[in-house]
Design an enzyme around this catalytic site. Structure first.
Site, PDB file in Angstrom:
ATOM      1  N   PRO A 135       0.827  -1.314  -0.082  1.00 10.23           N
ATOM      2  CA  PRO A 135      -0.312   0.062  -0.022  1.00 10.23           C
ATOM      3  C   PRO A 135       0.757   1.225   0.028  1.00 10.23           C
ATOM      4  CG  PRO A 135       0.083  -1.004   2.237  1.00 10.23           C
ATOM      5  CD  PRO A 135       0.705  -1.909   1.148  1.00 10.23           C
ATOM      6  N   CYS A 136       1.335   1.674  -1.117  1.00 11.80           N
ATOM      7  CA  CYS A 136       1.901   2.996  -1.235  1.00 11.80           C
ATOM      8  C   CYS A 136       1.168   4.106  -0.993  1.00 11.80           C
ATOM      9  CB  CYS A 136       3.135   3.075  -2.402  1.00 11.80           C
ATOM     10  SG  CYS A 136       2.217   2.527  -3.998  1.00 11.80           S
TER      11      CYS A 136
END
Length: 179
Positions: A135-136
């Site tokens: 989850p950037c």
């Protein structure tokens, strides 16, 4: 040989998944500026790989509002040792929360004993080849800046809103290269 399939999210458009046959090696937005940059060979279409079915089921759960465990998926992204350290920090960001590039840099300094800049972290985050899964989108710039996202800021906002993140303290940059 590497393979790909597509997945329709219903929220942010299509994602392209890539696999080495056993592991997920890529997941990119359709407008991703670094699409496929970590895969060293041509991709052949294959919608029937068991690992793709597993990844699509994981994504189905995520886009239905669940919080599936990243550890359920066999992931094998291609990257440097430093990028892997950063990507491991991304995996640890809880669903529905955010952190900053600076905080990840501080965590890495404690872990490695070496100085780490926010900019270096930003470069590694920007080259995350496993969007949504790793989850950037949960990483912000200093003081709530929604800077830098390979799928575009609108996509970042949609993912954060999907996770019920309070967006009141975040803002869009008005100028710069990370729009």
């Amino acid at each position: 040989m590497a393979f790909f399939t597509e997945y329709e999210t219903g929220l942010i458009g299509k994602l392209t998944l890539a696999s080495d046959g056993e592991n997920i090696i890529g997941c990119w937005f359709e407008n991703d500026r670094l699409f496929g940059d970590t895969v060293d060979e041509p991709l052949a279409a294959n919608d029937k790989l068991p690992v793709f079915e597993k990844a699509k089921a994981w994504l189905d759960r995520y886009f239905k509002g669940e919080n599936p465990d990243i550890g359920e998926l066999p992931l094998k992204p291609n990257g440097t040792e430093f990028r892997h350290l950063v990507w491991d920090k991304l995996k640890a960001i809880p669903y529905g929360t955010t952190t900053t590039y600076g905080e990840i840099a501080r965590q890495l300094e404690l872990q490695t004993g070496r100085r780490v800049s926010s900019q270096a972290v930003g470069g590694a985050v920007g080259h995350n080849p496993l969007c949504v899964i790793v989850p950037c989108h949960r990483v912000m710039g200093a003081k709530g800046n929604l800077t830098g996202f390979s799928g575009g800021i609108d996509t970042k906002v949609k993912l954060l809103e999907h996770e019920h993140v309070n967006m009141a303290t975040f803002f869009r940059p008005e100028k710069g290269t990370a729009l």
